[in-house]
Design a protein around this motif. Structure first.
Motif, mmCIF file in Angstrom:
data_model
loop_
_atom_site.group_PDB
_atom_site.id
_atom_site.type_symbol
_atom_site.label_atom_id
_atom_site.label_comp_id
_atom_site.label_asym_id
_atom_site.label_seq_id
_atom_site.Cartn_x
_atom_site.Cartn_y
_atom_site.Cartn_z
ATOM 1 N N THR A 1 0.853 -1.189 0.000
ATOM 2 C CA THR A 1 0.000 0.000 0.000
ATOM 3 C C THR A 1 0.887 1.237 0.000
ATOM 4 O OG1 THR A 1 -1.698 -1.170 1.250
ATOM 5 C CG2 THR A 1 -1.789 1.244 1.272
ATOM 6 N N ILE B 1 0.941 5.222 0.679
ATOM 7 C CA ILE B 1 0.213 6.324 1.300
ATOM 8 C C ILE B 1 1.017 7.595 1.074
ATOM 9 C CG2 ILE B 1 -0.695 7.257 3.468
ATOM 10 C CD1 ILE B 1 -0.849 4.296 4.441
ATOM 11 N N ASP C 1 6.160 8.985 -0.478
ATOM 12 C CA ASP C 1 5.285 7.848 -0.194
ATOM 13 C C ASP C 1 5.756 7.086 1.034
ATOM 14 O OD1 ASP C 1 3.582 8.269 -2.330
ATOM 15 O OD2 ASP C 1 4.675 6.919 -3.678
ATOM 16 N N ASP D 1 -9.390 8.719 14.699
ATOM 17 C CA ASP D 1 -9.901 7.558 13.981
ATOM 18 C C ASP D 1 -10.492 6.538 14.945
ATOM 19 O OD1 ASP D 1 -10.422 5.718 11.939
ATOM 20 O OD2 ASP D 1 -8.426 4.829 12.088
ATOM 21 N N GLU E 1 -1.726 0.830 8.676
ATOM 22 C CA GLU E 1 -2.136 1.694 7.571
ATOM 23 C C GLU E 1 -3.045 2.824 8.044
ATOM 24 O OE1 GLU E 1 -3.796 -0.664 4.444
ATOM 25 O OE2 GLU E 1 -1.863 -1.602 3.935
ATOM 26 N N ARG E 2 -3.963 2.531 8.951
ATOM 27 C CA ARG E 2 -4.862 3.570 9.455
ATOM 28 C C ARG E 2 -4.069 4.635 10.206
ATOM 29 N NH1 ARG E 2 -10.226 1.789 8.771
ATOM 30 N NH2 ARG E 2 -10.940 3.680 9.776
ATOM 31 N N ARG F 1 -2.152 6.798 7.767
ATOM 32 C CA ARG F 1 -3.042 7.736 7.077
ATOM 33 C C ARG F 1 -3.392 8.932 7.965
ATOM 34 N NH1 ARG F 1 -4.543 5.487 2.307
ATOM 35 N NH2 ARG F 1 -4.564 3.198 2.205
ATOM 36 N N ALA G 1 -0.259 11.065 8.015
ATOM 37 C CA ALA G 1 -0.035 11.677 6.704
ATOM 38 C C ALA G 1 -0.971 12.865 6.487
ATOM 39 C CB ALA G 1 -0.237 10.638 5.598
ATOM 40 N N GLU G 2 -2.227 12.712 6.876
ATOM 41 C CA GLU G 2 -3.191 13.812 6.702
ATOM 42 C C GLU G 2 -2.791 15.019 7.540
ATOM 43 O OE1 GLU G 2 -6.173 16.510 7.777
ATOM 44 O OE2 GLU G 2 -5.666 14.886 9.192
#
Length: 372
Positions: free
Chosen positions: A5, A7, A16, A193, A223-224, A227, A230-231
């Motif tokens: 994946t 991101i 990335d 999250d 991954e969550r 993310r 990253a945001e």
């Protein structure tokens, strides 16, 4: 094995974060074709992995060097950074060359800092081998070393050319290291999250077993978390406002690490720091009781500590005042108004701070297995 994946972390220098299994073949693509020399920074425990990276780089036409550094926070000193600068100088590294950090959060912090300072900045790629490095330290461009006065007080913002999160490394990671890293995963759940919290609540034993059996769960959590980071980092690289939410639990957490002379793992200290921040928000009238209780329940289910010894309050307070998030004599905390609703609390009354600490110091000690 499924495809990795990717991101994307945006901003002035996008890159990335690649999450998957057996990712060594991705490294050359992240370094690019202009790099000629690569310094691979690694702890002794990862010598074999570092040698594999070096051999692969040399097959790709790079000139690769290995530099062994101490384990964990012992690596994050001015003396170790100076050693690496010496190696770079002796090997005639130029601005078109690169550093690769392979290891946990301390190694990636150090490698990033050295890359940011050599010739005012050269390429760095991070290969994260622990949970805390994958979801926190290696992502976001924060680099730094410690001083006697505090954690990460010397550092720079320097974004990597890429980050590899090779989940295969977690198969052999000691369980206490894995659990400690989950403290940062829980943090991301509380600030942004809630689904992360629900996944942990559904089966915490799958994450604390000696051997990982649910690879899909671990991958989704990593991954969550990536993310979320990253945001936040895309919106605010230099921590002018939005990025401060990533410090949830860190003000007290960093103080505990310093007072304990870094014998506590980062995620364990942040775990206590989150419960303290939750109690502080509750006493300030901002956070409901059930969300405070949820902090304790989730963290305890993973074996993470939720309390700290009562006789260290004055030392902790002094350490928090030296924290880089403070402004003058003004202590600043990230607190919650609910799950996914972080806000800033500045200059809380000293009696409120003491009362919040009393709430976490009256409990029996817990989570000792992840501390040392």
């Amino acid at each position: 094995m499924s495809e990795p994946t990717r991101i994307r972390v945006g901003g002035e220098r996008p890159y990335d974060v690649v999450v998957g299994y057996h990712l060594l073949g991705e490294l050359a693509g992240l370094l690019g074709d202009k790099v000629r020399k690569v310094l691979v920074v690694h702890p002794r425990s990862l010598t074999a992995s570092a040698e594999a990276v070096r051999d692969d780089l040399e097959k790709e036409g790079y000139q690769a060097f290995l530099a062994e550094v101490p384990d964990a926070e012992d690596a994050k000193t001015a003396q170790v950074a100076a050693f690496l600068w010496h190696v770079l100088g002796q090997a005639d590294f130029t601005r078109s060359d690169a550093v690769v950090g392979i290891g946990g959060g301390a190694t990636t912090d150090l490698a990033g800092f050295v890359a940011s300072t050599w010739l005012r900045g050269i390429t760095v790629v991070q290969i994260a081998t622990t949970v805390v490095a994958m979801v926190d330290a290696a992502v976001g461009g924060k680099t730094g070393i410690n001083t006697e006065e505090g954690k990460n007080l010397v550092g720079a913002f320097w974004t990597p050319a890429g980050v590899l999160c090779d989940l295969a490394a977690l198969d052999t990671l000691p369980v206490h290291e894995r659990v400690a890293g989950l403290g940062e995963v829980v943090k991301h759940g509380f600030i942004a999250d809630e689904r992360t919290l629900e996944l942990i609540e559904a089966d915490p034993s799958a994450l604390t077993a000696p051997q990982l059996t649910d690879r899909d769960l671990v991958r989704e959590l990593v991954e969550r978390s990536v993310r979320v980071k990253a945001e936040v980092v895309t919106a605010d690289l230099r921590e002018s406002f939005r990025r401060e939410i990533l410090n949830y639990g860190h003000t007290l957490g960093h103080a505990i690490e310093q007072v304990e002379r870094y014998r506590w793992r980062h995620g364990a200290a942040v775990s206590v720091g989150m419960v303290f921040a939750a109690e502080l928000a509750r006493l300030a009238g901002r956070l409901p009781d059930d969300v405070v209780a949820r902090h304790r329940e989730i963290l305890r289910s993973l074996g993470l500590p939720t309390s700290y010894r009562a006789d260290r309050w004055e030392q902790l307070l002094a350490a928090m005042r030296r924290d880089k998030k403070s402004r003058g004599d003004l202590l600043r905390f990230v607190v919650l108004e609910d799950v996914g609703r972080p806000v800033r609390l500045e200059g809380p009354d000293p009696t409120l701070l003491a009362a919040a600490f009393a709430e976490i110091s009256r409990e029996p000690a817990s989570g000792a297995g992840v501390l040392l």
